[in-house]
Design an enzyme around this catalytic site. Structure first.
Site, PDB file in Angstrom:
ATOM      1  N   GLY A  36       8.997   2.666  -3.743  1.00 42.05           N
ATOM      2  CA  GLY A  36       7.661   3.105  -3.344  1.00 42.05           C
ATOM      3  C   GLY A  36       6.694   2.960  -4.517  1.00 42.05           C
ATOM      4  O   GLY A  36       5.615   2.375  -4.388  1.00 42.05           O
ATOM      5  N   HIS A  37       7.112   3.478  -5.672  1.00 47.18           N
ATOM      6  CA  HIS A  37       6.271   3.349  -6.874  1.00 47.18           C
ATOM      7  C   HIS A  37       6.073   1.869  -7.220  1.00 47.18           C
ATOM      8  O   HIS A  37       4.967   1.444  -7.575  1.00 47.18           O
ATOM      9  CB  HIS A  37       6.948   4.018  -8.080  1.00 47.18           C
ATOM     10  CG  HIS A  37       7.150   5.499  -7.948  1.00 47.18           C
ATOM     11  ND1 HIS A  37       8.399   6.076  -7.904  1.00 47.18           N
ATOM     12  CD2 HIS A  37       6.266   6.513  -7.852  1.00 47.18           C
ATOM     13  CE1 HIS A  37       8.273   7.390  -7.802  1.00 47.18           C
ATOM     14  NE2 HIS A  37       6.993   7.687  -7.769  1.00 47.18           N
ATOM     15  N   GLN A  61       0.899  21.219 -11.399  1.00 42.25           N
ATOM     16  CA  GLN A  61       0.937  21.045  -9.943  1.00 42.25           C
ATOM     17  C   GLN A  61       2.193  21.614  -9.302  1.00 42.25           C
ATOM     18  O   GLN A  61       2.395  21.500  -8.101  1.00 42.25           O
ATOM     19  CB  GLN A  61       0.753  19.579  -9.566  1.00 42.25           C
ATOM     20  CG  GLN A  61       1.929  18.669  -9.849  1.00 42.25           C
ATOM     21  CD  GLN A  61       1.570  17.227  -9.577  1.00 42.25           C
ATOM     22  OE1 GLN A  61       0.785  16.632 -10.297  1.00 42.25           O
ATOM     23  NE2 GLN A  61       2.152  16.642  -8.529  1.00 42.25           N
ATOM     24  N   GLY A 147      -0.016   6.443  -2.908  1.00 40.70           N
ATOM     25  CA  GLY A 147       0.779   6.187  -1.709  1.00 40.70           C
ATOM     26  C   GLY A 147       0.307   7.029  -0.535  1.00 40.70           C
ATOM     27  O   GLY A 147      -0.057   8.198  -0.707  1.00 40.70           O
ATOM     28  N   LYS A 149       2.259   8.162   1.382  1.00 36.74           N
ATOM     29  CA  LYS A 149       3.329   9.172   1.446  1.00 36.74           C
ATOM     30  C   LYS A 149       2.754  10.572   1.197  1.00 36.74           C
ATOM     31  O   LYS A 149       3.150  11.535   1.842  1.00 36.74           O
ATOM     32  CB  LYS A 149       4.392   8.826   0.397  1.00 36.74           C
ATOM     33  CG  LYS A 149       5.321   9.939   0.008  1.00 36.74           C
ATOM     34  CD  LYS A 149       6.463  10.014   0.942  1.00 36.74           C
ATOM     35  CE  LYS A 149       7.406  11.170   0.734  1.00 36.74           C
ATOM     36  NZ  LYS A 149       7.402  11.874  -0.489  1.00 36.74           N
ATOM     37  N   ASP A 150       1.834  10.666   0.238  1.00 35.38           N
ATOM     38  CA  ASP A 150       1.178  11.941  -0.060  1.00 35.38           C
ATOM     39  C   ASP A 150      -0.225  11.885   0.537  1.00 35.38           C
ATOM     40  O   ASP A 150      -1.222  11.773  -0.181  1.00 35.38           O
ATOM     41  CB  ASP A 150       1.148  12.174  -1.571  1.00 35.38           C
ATOM     42  CG  ASP A 150       2.552  12.236  -2.153  1.00 35.38           C
ATOM     43  OD1 ASP A 150       3.144  13.313  -2.132  1.00 35.38           O
ATOM     44  OD2 ASP A 150       3.069  11.185  -2.573  1.00 35.38           O
ATOM     45  N   GLN A 153      -2.798  14.503  -0.459  1.00 40.34           N
ATOM     46  CA  GLN A 153      -3.144  14.286  -1.871  1.00 40.34           C
ATOM     47  C   GLN A 153      -4.172  13.158  -1.998  1.00 40.34           C
ATOM     48  O   GLN A 153      -5.127  13.254  -2.768  1.00 40.34           O
ATOM     49  CB  GLN A 153      -1.883  13.927  -2.662  1.00 40.34           C
ATOM     50  CG  GLN A 153      -2.157  13.447  -4.067  1.00 40.34           C
ATOM     51  CD  GLN A 153      -0.886  13.185  -4.841  1.00 40.34           C
ATOM     52  OE1 GLN A 153      -0.239  14.107  -5.286  1.00 40.34           O
ATOM     53  NE2 GLN A 153      -0.510  11.926  -4.994  1.00 40.34           N
ATOM     54  N   SER A 185      11.478   8.885  -2.053  1.00 40.74           N
ATOM     55  CA  SER A 185      10.918   9.984  -2.841  1.00 40.74           C
ATOM     56  C   SER A 185      11.832  10.238  -4.024  1.00 40.74           C
ATOM     57  O   SER A 185      13.062  10.111  -3.905  1.00 40.74           O
ATOM     58  CB  SER A 185      10.845  11.243  -1.967  1.00 40.74           C
ATOM     59  OG  SER A 185      10.687  12.376  -2.785  1.00 40.74           O
ATOM     60  N   ARG A 187      12.579  12.974  -5.135  1.00 31.43           N
ATOM     61  CA  ARG A 187      13.411  14.141  -4.809  1.00 31.43           C
ATOM     62  C   ARG A 187      14.671  13.766  -4.007  1.00 31.43           C
ATOM     63  O   ARG A 187      15.630  14.533  -3.974  1.00 31.43           O
ATOM     64  CB  ARG A 187      12.605  15.171  -4.018  1.00 31.43           C
ATOM     65  CG  ARG A 187      11.610  15.914  -4.873  1.00 31.43           C
ATOM     66  CD  ARG A 187      11.001  17.080  -4.100  1.00 31.43           C
ATOM     67  NE  ARG A 187      10.200  17.923  -4.963  1.00 31.43           N
ATOM     68  CZ  ARG A 187       8.923  17.693  -5.270  1.00 31.43           C
ATOM     69  NH1 ARG A 187       8.308  16.645  -4.773  1.00 31.43           N
ATOM     70  NH2 ARG A 187       8.267  18.510  -6.070  1.00 31.43           N
TER      71      ARG A 187
HETATM   72  P1  AMP Z   1       5.006  10.738  -7.573  1.00 29.22           P
HETATM   73  O1  AMP Z   1       5.779  10.118  -8.691  1.00 29.22           O
HETATM   74  O2  AMP Z   1       5.846  11.390  -6.530  1.00 29.22           O
HETATM   75  O3  AMP Z   1       3.876  11.612  -8.064  1.00 29.22           O
HETATM   76  O4  AMP Z   1       4.296   9.526  -6.819  1.00 29.22           O
HETATM   77  C1  AMP Z   1       3.449   8.633  -7.501  1.00 29.22           C
HETATM   78  C2  AMP Z   1       2.727   7.789  -6.487  1.00 29.22           C
HETATM   79  O5  AMP Z   1       3.673   7.041  -5.727  1.00 29.22           O
HETATM   80  C3  AMP Z   1       1.918   8.631  -5.505  1.00 29.22           C
HETATM   81  O6  AMP Z   1       0.672   8.002  -5.257  1.00 29.22           O
HETATM   82  C4  AMP Z   1       2.792   8.629  -4.277  1.00 29.22           C
HETATM   83  O7  AMP Z   1       2.073   8.800  -3.073  1.00 29.22           O
HETATM   84  C5  AMP Z   1       3.408   7.243  -4.358  1.00 29.22           C
HETATM   85  N1  AMP Z   1       4.639   7.195  -3.573  1.00 29.22           N
HETATM   86  C6  AMP Z   1       5.655   8.087  -3.599  1.00 29.22           C
HETATM   87  N2  AMP Z   1       6.601   7.759  -2.692  1.00 29.22           N
HETATM   88  C7  AMP Z   1       6.169   6.637  -2.081  1.00 29.22           C
HETATM   89  C8  AMP Z   1       6.690   5.805  -1.034  1.00 29.22           C
HETATM   90  N3  AMP Z   1       7.852   6.087  -0.447  1.00 29.22           N
HETATM   91  N4  AMP Z   1       5.975   4.734  -0.656  1.00 29.22           N
HETATM   92  C9  AMP Z   1       4.780   4.440  -1.242  1.00 29.22           C
HETATM   93  N5  AMP Z   1       4.238   5.186  -2.235  1.00 29.22           N
HETATM   94  C10 AMP Z   1       4.913   6.264  -2.643  1.00 29.22           C
END
Ligand code: AMP
Length: 282
Positions: A36-37, A61, A147, A149-150, A153, A185, A187
């Site tokens: 995703g990232h 956060q 993403g 995904k959030d 946000q 994710s 997580r």
């Molecule tokens: P995070 O590391 O969880 O803060 O996510 C960093 C960025 O990656 C944020 O903009 C998220 O929305 C995006 N992101 C997380 N998971 C995914 C995913 N499965 N597909 C696309 N983008 C994602």
């Protein structure tokens, strides 16, 4: 890839790039990188001369200290993935770099941060807005990538950028999923095998809810059905399932192409979120 852990040298490096008129794309993350990232890095690479990724697990956060303590940290592996993805710059500051004093600006986004994630994670979006503001001020990118995904946000960040007049274009990129539908994710890495097998229920529930709503079922019935199904699985709990307007995220009962289904819940102690647009993909 150039790696910076301090603000000053990063800014000096980026100001040189700006002098050479190189466009800068920015991908803020909390690390434990997955596909995703990497899709965000790829999107940034396709539109900019220089791609900057940040990895910072932002304490402001996290409303739950245990969640912060257990958040996966895999910096060395992340560096390899970023190298492979041809990311140009990694910014990985420590907390002291990002939060030099105790004082904290508090953000209030009105209705937008009082529902769903904002309701169940008080202070979360204020912490997100604070770190994103700091990062945008440090990196001053032309474009920043987030993403879907959030989803909530992204709406908060859109508002932040509009209100504070940050000179940046925002991009919202599609959710990257595992083959069984589970949204990728950081997580997910904490799920046991048994929990991992149950986790796709969140995406499946979104698909099921979408179809039921399209056939005229009420949100109340759909929510009760999904909550019951999850409860019977054991170790899975629905926190919320909402239908909301895509522009302002106001919860609604009226299905239209301008609405989105958002879900959150737990598998064991791991909190998962996901969402699905009611409009069918073309
Ligand atoms: P995070 O590391 O969880 O803060 O996510 C960093 C960025 O990656 C944020 O903009 C998220 O929305 C995006 N992101 C997380 N998971 C995914 C995913 N499965 N597909 C696309 N983008 C994602």
């Amino acid at each position: 890839m150039d790696v910076f852990s301090e603000i000053r040298p990063l800014k000096a490096f980026l100001s040189q790039e700006k002098k050479e008129l190189n466009s800068i794309g920015f991908v803020p993350t909390m690390g434990a990188l997955h596909k995703g990232h990497l899709s965000l890095i790829e999107a940034s690479r396709s539109e900019n001369r220089l791609t900057v990724c940040s990895i910072f697990v932002n304490p402001a956060q996290f409303n739950n200290p245990a969640d912060l303590a257990r958040y996966p940290r895999t910096l060395e592996k992340d560096k390899l993935l970023l190298e492979k993805a041809k990311c140009n710059v990694l910014f990985c500051p420590d907390t002291a770099q990002m939060y030099s004093s105790q004082s904290r600006v508090i953000f209030d986004f009105g209705e937008l941060d009082k529902t769903m994630e904002g309701y169940y994670r008080p202070g979360h979006f204020s912490g997100v807005a604070l770190v994103v503001s700091k990062l945008l001020n440090i990196v001053t990118p032309d474009r920043a990538y987030f993403g879907q995904k959030d989803y909530q946000q992204f709406k908060i960040i859109e508002k932040l950028v509009d209100d504070l007049k940050f000179d940046v274009s925002l991009r919202c990129m599609p959710i990257i999923r595992e083959p069984d539908g589970l949204a990728m994710s950081s997580r997910n890495a904490r799920l046991t095998q048994v929990q991992r097998n149950k986790a796709p229920v969140f995406y499946q529930s979104l698909e099921e809810a979408k179809s039921l709503l399209r056939h005229g079922d009420s949100m109340k019935n759909v929510r009760a059905l999904i909550a019951g199904k999850m409860e019977r699985m054991g170790d899975v709990k629905l926190e919320y399932l909402e239908l909301a307007d895509t522009t302002n995220l106001t919860p609604t009962e009226n299905v239209s192409d301008n609405t989105v289904l958002l879900i959150a819940g737990y598998v064991g102690e791991i909190r998962l979120i996901d969402n699905l647009l009611m409009k069918d993909e073309d």
